[in-house]
Design an enzyme around this catalytic site. Sequence first.
Site, mmCIF file in Angstrom:
data_model
loop_
_atom_site.group_PDB
_atom_site.id
_atom_site.type_symbol
_atom_site.label_atom_id
_atom_site.label_comp_id
_atom_site.label_asym_id
_atom_site.label_seq_id
_atom_site.Cartn_x
_atom_site.Cartn_y
_atom_site.Cartn_z
ATOM 1 N N HIS A 1 49.957 14.893 24.164
ATOM 2 C CA HIS A 1 51.838 14.831 23.366
ATOM 3 C C HIS A 1 51.433 15.683 22.689
ATOM 4 O O HIS A 1 52.622 16.438 22.740
ATOM 5 C CB HIS A 1 51.953 12.853 23.675
ATOM 6 N N ARG B 1 52.611 18.187 31.571
ATOM 7 C CA ARG B 1 51.935 18.648 30.623
ATOM 8 C C ARG B 1 50.499 18.468 30.711
ATOM 9 O O ARG B 1 50.323 17.444 30.852
ATOM 10 C CB ARG B 1 53.119 17.647 29.451
ATOM 11 N N TYR C 1 45.380 7.430 29.969
ATOM 12 C CA TYR C 1 46.413 6.648 30.880
ATOM 13 C C TYR C 1 46.720 7.717 31.723
ATOM 14 O O TYR C 1 47.626 7.472 32.580
ATOM 15 C CB TYR C 1 48.088 7.230 30.006
#
Lengths: 326, 378
Positions: free
Chosen positions: B282, B278, B292
């Site tokens: 998110h 991705r 992250y």
Amino acid sequence: MAVKSYIDAVKEAQDLALEHDKNVLILGEDVGKNGGVFRATDGLQDKYGEDRVFNTPLAESGIGGLAIGLTTQGYRPIMEIQFYGFIYEVLDSLAGQMARNRFRFNGTRQMPIVVRAPYGGGTKTPEMHSDNLEGLVAQTPGLRVVMPSNPSDAKGLLLSAIESNDPVIFLENLHLYRSIKGEVAEGYYTTPLDKAAVVRKGKDISIITYGGMTPVALNAAEELSKQGIDAEIIDLRTVSPLDIETIGESVKKTGRVVVAQEAQRMAGIGASVMAEISERFILSLKAPVGRVAAPDSIYPFAQAENDWMVNADDIIDKVKEIVNYD
Amino acid sequence: MSNISKTNDQILDFDYQLKAQDDAFPTLKVLDNDGKIVDEKALERADLSDDDLINIFHNMLLNRQLDIRSTKLARQGRFGFFAPTAGQEASQMASAYAFHDEDWLFPGYRDIPEIVAKGWPIWKAILWSRGHVVGNEYTTDDGKEVNSWFPQIIIGAQYVEAAGVALGLKKRNKKAVSYAYTGDGGTSQGDFYEGMNFAAAYHANEVFFVQNNGFAISTPRKLQTAAPHLAAKGWAVGVPSLVVDGQDAIAVYLAAKEARAWAVSGKGPVLIETLTDRFEAHSTAGDDPLRYRTKEDIADWWKKDPLIRMRKYITDKGLWDEDKENDYIAQIDARIDEDIKKADNIDKQKISDYLKNTLEVPGYAMKEQIEKFESEGK
């Protein structure tokens, strides 16, 4: 008419449903060859084949998902959860999925599923087998919760539940399975959902109850009549949604009410009935509404069941208190 | 005796077990990063016509354009919840292309483009994102049923439900399957395992996809499980399982096509793990991937953009050029513009309809509420 046990009435309803509608399927743990741990599906796999009455792997959430998926192919699944205390494992399928799907799909898809499960105490089961957890699902919009108290209703209500396009949580009282027998009409018939029954007519007080507590209340009423108190008993039969009409008629007639449930006192069906009465019929009341319910502890270990569970004496005491209230 | 001793040694060799698991799932690849075929036999097996290749690339471009436009609209506050899909176009669209109208799709919330590819209008996807119930009607503009469930929010639930559909299709003797998508995080859910186990126990017509994009929001794949491959989880329940390069549209299509053929033949389910990424957040609801993962990691993955290699491949074949691409993107944009207008003009939702849809036969108190809201025009 024949006299039958509660469990036999449940089995007969399923037998008739399988015969009546080819889209009805029965699935669950041990429902096949074994006929269910309580024999609620005894002989049905032999009669209708493994394609229609079949065992599932041991996973409640899987059973719930399976039932939901099967509806897309025109099936009307009856899924058995072996004990209602195991409901936590399938709560997403019930409350997160099947309850919401009709709403979610804007009415374009239906969830004609019946979830059968035995509940209730008094049979000294291991932990997590006896809890009265109807409140958990009764407060979930989109689910109908039906709890019959006698063999005739068990059969007629189960057939209505199977015919319904809405999901029905059909809770069968474990203690009543074999301890109670009653007249059951022959053949296919339905008993209306969302309709309470006046199971005993009376004029002095209304005892509003359901499920396993109904026969206890009937015993209490017999004793009370010897003491000159004529109790009317309303068996809710469907605990969600509530039949407010029947409740109201009785309250208006007697002006005094005791609500009795096997479940703990906190939240729950009894509280909901009391709230409806106070909101709608308070001017008909001659006394506060009394409540008989189990203590707010976790369901007890087997050896303490007799001390913990509500019994006829508890109902008798509470009725006298409310009748004698000025 | 010596053979038994060797077997016993191996049974007790836990290092060997882990290595064997790791070795058991090589990655299926057909197209390399430069758009060159690395396995001609596999290409032949995929049996894709020129039209198929263009259709798949069209669908991938549609996916990318929906992503770009949705992200922009979300920034302007004109969109609701949106889970970006850039990077996963091959994993999503080339897999979906292997399925037929009569097959049942069980998407996760990132799998909106697969439903659109099945004929669900974009304006309904926009309404779904904005929080309008008409966005959950799975019909085409001419009223044909789209065999899709809604984009599942409860991760894993789509797996058990898809298993039920798969069993139903088998019982009805239909030559169709259900296919369900989840992500690497989804494989940690109990329902993931229950769904596969049920479908396998009944040899039901099912294809399960795990789009392993490396992160469940912020939690990296390696924190989800010690399993060296997510595909290994299929083996635990007796399901043929494979790992495929998720940036390689032809390999993904080949895996999905073979899996569908297996499932529809009544042999049971198949599990496909696509290795993908991705590229973006998110969701548009405030996620910042740099909390992250590193910029370098993201940049490396952009080099493996599935559009690049498919575009190169079909361009080399003489099927595609820049003009065609610009024309097609202009077409998609016009379609999206029209569908935004359509979504903007949808009737307001009514609470009375909500109540009517909650139960087919309402109870006493619900009837009162329906009457009350209807009298208020709500």
